[in-house]
Design a protein around this motif. Sequence first.
Motif, mmCIF file in Angstrom:
data_model
loop_
_atom_site.group_PDB
_atom_site.id
_atom_site.type_symbol
_atom_site.label_atom_id
_atom_site.label_comp_id
_atom_site.label_asym_id
_atom_site.label_seq_id
_atom_site.Cartn_x
_atom_site.Cartn_y
_atom_site.Cartn_z
ATOM 1 N N CYS A 142 44.090 22.542 12.030
ATOM 2 C CA CYS A 142 43.863 20.854 11.897
ATOM 3 C C CYS A 142 42.872 20.969 10.867
ATOM 4 O O CYS A 142 42.995 20.040 9.758
ATOM 5 C CB CYS A 142 43.320 20.500 13.163
ATOM 6 S SG CYS A 142 44.645 19.881 14.304
ATOM 7 N N ARG A 176 52.049 15.217 12.195
ATOM 8 C CA ARG A 176 51.331 15.040 13.517
ATOM 9 C C ARG A 176 49.981 15.894 13.271
ATOM 10 O O ARG A 176 48.950 15.383 13.678
ATOM 11 C CB ARG A 176 51.979 15.328 14.562
ATOM 12 C CG ARG A 176 53.018 14.406 15.113
ATOM 13 C CD ARG A 176 53.592 14.623 16.481
ATOM 14 N NE ARG A 176 54.478 15.724 16.574
ATOM 15 C CZ ARG A 176 55.467 15.923 16.276
ATOM 16 N NH1 ARG A 176 56.211 14.824 16.119
ATOM 17 N NH2 ARG A 176 56.344 16.974 16.307
ATOM 18 N N MET A 177 50.099 16.865 12.717
ATOM 19 C CA MET A 177 49.096 17.841 12.889
ATOM 20 C C MET A 177 47.903 17.450 11.636
ATOM 21 O O MET A 177 46.994 17.628 11.680
ATOM 22 C CB MET A 177 49.361 19.440 12.468
ATOM 23 C CG MET A 177 50.189 20.093 13.692
ATOM 24 S SD MET A 177 49.153 20.058 15.220
ATOM 25 C CE MET A 177 47.792 21.262 14.930
ATOM 26 N N LYS A 179 47.715 14.395 10.669
ATOM 27 C CA LYS A 179 46.891 13.033 11.287
ATOM 28 C C LYS A 179 46.083 13.326 12.108
ATOM 29 O O LYS A 179 44.694 12.960 12.168
ATOM 30 C CB LYS A 179 48.126 12.031 11.835
ATOM 31 C CG LYS A 179 48.800 11.376 10.852
ATOM 32 C CD LYS A 179 49.993 10.428 11.545
ATOM 33 C CE LYS A 179 50.858 9.915 10.591
ATOM 34 N NZ LYS A 179 51.896 9.140 11.282
ATOM 35 N N LEU A 180 46.158 14.629 12.837
ATOM 36 C CA LEU A 180 45.030 15.022 14.046
ATOM 37 C C LEU A 180 44.027 15.469 13.386
ATOM 38 O O LEU A 180 42.508 15.437 13.628
ATOM 39 C CB LEU A 180 45.861 15.763 15.114
ATOM 40 C CG LEU A 180 44.749 16.440 16.286
ATOM 41 C CD1 LEU A 180 44.207 15.134 16.737
ATOM 42 C CD2 LEU A 180 45.643 17.501 17.132
ATOM 43 N N HIS A 219 35.049 11.306 16.853
ATOM 44 C CA HIS A 219 35.996 12.280 17.314
ATOM 45 C C HIS A 219 35.364 13.696 17.497
ATOM 46 O O HIS A 219 36.184 14.739 17.686
ATOM 47 C CB HIS A 219 37.352 12.439 16.951
ATOM 48 C CG HIS A 219 38.074 11.140 17.203
ATOM 49 N ND1 HIS A 219 38.140 10.278 18.288
ATOM 50 C CD2 HIS A 219 38.717 10.277 16.111
ATOM 51 C CE1 HIS A 219 38.783 9.211 18.284
ATOM 52 N NE2 HIS A 219 39.196 9.181 17.120
ATOM 53 N N VAL A 252 46.163 21.094 22.278
ATOM 54 C CA VAL A 252 46.536 19.830 21.146
ATOM 55 C C VAL A 252 46.947 18.686 21.585
ATOM 56 O O VAL A 252 46.410 17.784 21.070
ATOM 57 C CB VAL A 252 47.590 20.704 20.272
ATOM 58 C CG1 VAL A 252 47.856 19.776 19.095
ATOM 59 C CG2 VAL A 252 46.941 21.970 19.606
ATOM 60 N N ASP A 253 47.948 18.454 22.443
ATOM 61 C CA ASP A 253 48.276 17.313 22.942
ATOM 62 C C ASP A 253 47.400 16.384 23.616
ATOM 63 O O ASP A 253 47.313 15.042 23.377
ATOM 64 C CB ASP A 253 49.612 17.241 23.608
ATOM 65 C CG ASP A 253 50.931 17.667 22.876
ATOM 66 O OD1 ASP A 253 50.760 17.952 21.815
ATOM 67 O OD2 ASP A 253 51.729 18.274 23.719
ATOM 68 N N ARG A 291 45.189 15.081 20.799
ATOM 69 C CA ARG A 291 45.912 14.025 20.069
ATOM 70 C C ARG A 291 45.770 12.605 20.905
ATOM 71 O O ARG A 291 45.429 11.507 20.504
ATOM 72 C CB ARG A 291 47.231 14.345 19.774
ATOM 73 C CG ARG A 291 48.110 13.301 18.868
ATOM 74 C CD ARG A 291 49.338 13.809 18.830
ATOM 75 N NE ARG A 291 49.372 14.851 17.657
ATOM 76 C CZ ARG A 291 49.811 16.004 18.036
ATOM 77 N NH1 ARG A 291 50.290 16.402 19.270
ATOM 78 N NH2 ARG A 291 49.677 17.193 17.035
ATOM 79 N N GLU A 332 43.878 9.144 20.108
ATOM 80 C CA GLU A 332 44.670 7.897 19.703
ATOM 81 C C GLU A 332 44.253 6.835 20.754
ATOM 82 O O GLU A 332 44.253 5.662 20.530
ATOM 83 C CB GLU A 332 46.338 8.260 20.096
ATOM 84 C CG GLU A 332 46.962 8.968 18.928
ATOM 85 C CD GLU A 332 48.297 9.612 19.190
ATOM 86 O OE1 GLU A 332 48.463 9.290 20.471
ATOM 87 O OE2 GLU A 332 48.925 10.209 18.416
#
Length: 432
Positions: free
Chosen positions: A71, A108-109, A111-112, A121, A135-136, A139, A143
């Motif tokens: 990331c 997705r990666m 953005k994370l 964050h 990871v999930d 995220r 979010e």
Amino acid sequence: MSAIPAEDDALWRAPGVDADASPRVTALLRRLDDVLGELLELGMGGLADPDVERLLTATTVASSRLAAAECRSAAEADRRRLGEATGAQHTHQWWSGLSLLTRAEASRMVKLGLALQRDIHAPVARALADGEVRVDQARVIAEAVDALPARVDAETRGRAEAAMLGFASKHDARDLRQIGKRILDVVAPEVGESHEEAVFEAEEARAVAGVELTLSDDGNGRCHGRFTVPSHIGAMFKRHLLALANPARHTEAELRDESGDLKPLRRRLGEAFIEYVERYPVAATPQTAGVNATIVVTMTLEQLLAEHATALLDDGSRMSAGQARRIACEAGIIPAVLGSDSQPLDLGRAARFFTKAQRVALGLRDGGCTTKGCQTSASGCHAHHDAPWSRLGLTDLANGRLLCPRHHRLAHSSRYAMTVHADNKVSFARRT
């Protein structure tokens, strides 16, 4: 392999490495590659159970730490606009081509990675780098905090993120997503309730706007499809199918496939879906031009009476006459029987279905499936016409019996002969 000291960077360079590449990074990546190689070469067969468990736990944590580095690298690549060198409009497009990740996963990666660079964050970034969250989970936490209403101040957002990191030690990403919708109830109850209502209203509006269903016939006797519906509709539908697929409603033979193995749940749910459609009350179907939505099966009288024949559906497809005779007992299908001059001999009768009272009477009389040895209860059975309704049989108790779905199929199959015994039980034998 020992690390290369920073002061030696200018004195050492791996052969073939670009002049702009850092020897320190090159050495670090080589060490990483060596460690991963050793792990993959480790023989698993001789390990004790505790070692396998330790390896699984450690590699799970390591994958999170590697994802944190991934990331960071993706965010830095985006900051430097490295994709512009190849004409890519977005970093994830460039990265997907470089790594063969799908564009969706690369996006997705990225953005994370960008989210974790923000000060708000930073705790999530540290937790991911330390391997404390997956990871999930990272995220979902980011979010959820970003989705809080604009009126929520930075201090409250920080408390919300800290609370979710605490929950992450006991809940996976799926549970955390639900917790995130109500996190304000924990850290700021005074604004939590109104926010939760707004979140659900927005979700419901998106769900309704995104409803769709597609069906396509492959021309080989199978229809394929997919659908998107609101979550509560999916839950209701699944509950109905699970009730139909309940093993208690089926015999041991029905729970096994053609090879004798137990059917997986997806197979049983598929069969339940078929039963769901075939047994849907025709009186409840919507009407078009004053006629309920039924399918008309056209066959000649010879085809209807023959053991081996086919029937034509009104959409142009075909089925076996035995299949047509079977579903005529239960489903919203009307057989249109034609004589030799193609004139209709029978277009169905109003009393095609057994009434509720008749079903109750059949249940009291038969107790369940009337096939010898079958223990399916009355609630899991179809009402079958001994003299088929499609062959002018009457819908009355004397002509009716209960059969489970499997034996109902056999009763209408040309491959089996059904014998009715003196005790009103039936048996089946394969025709030679």
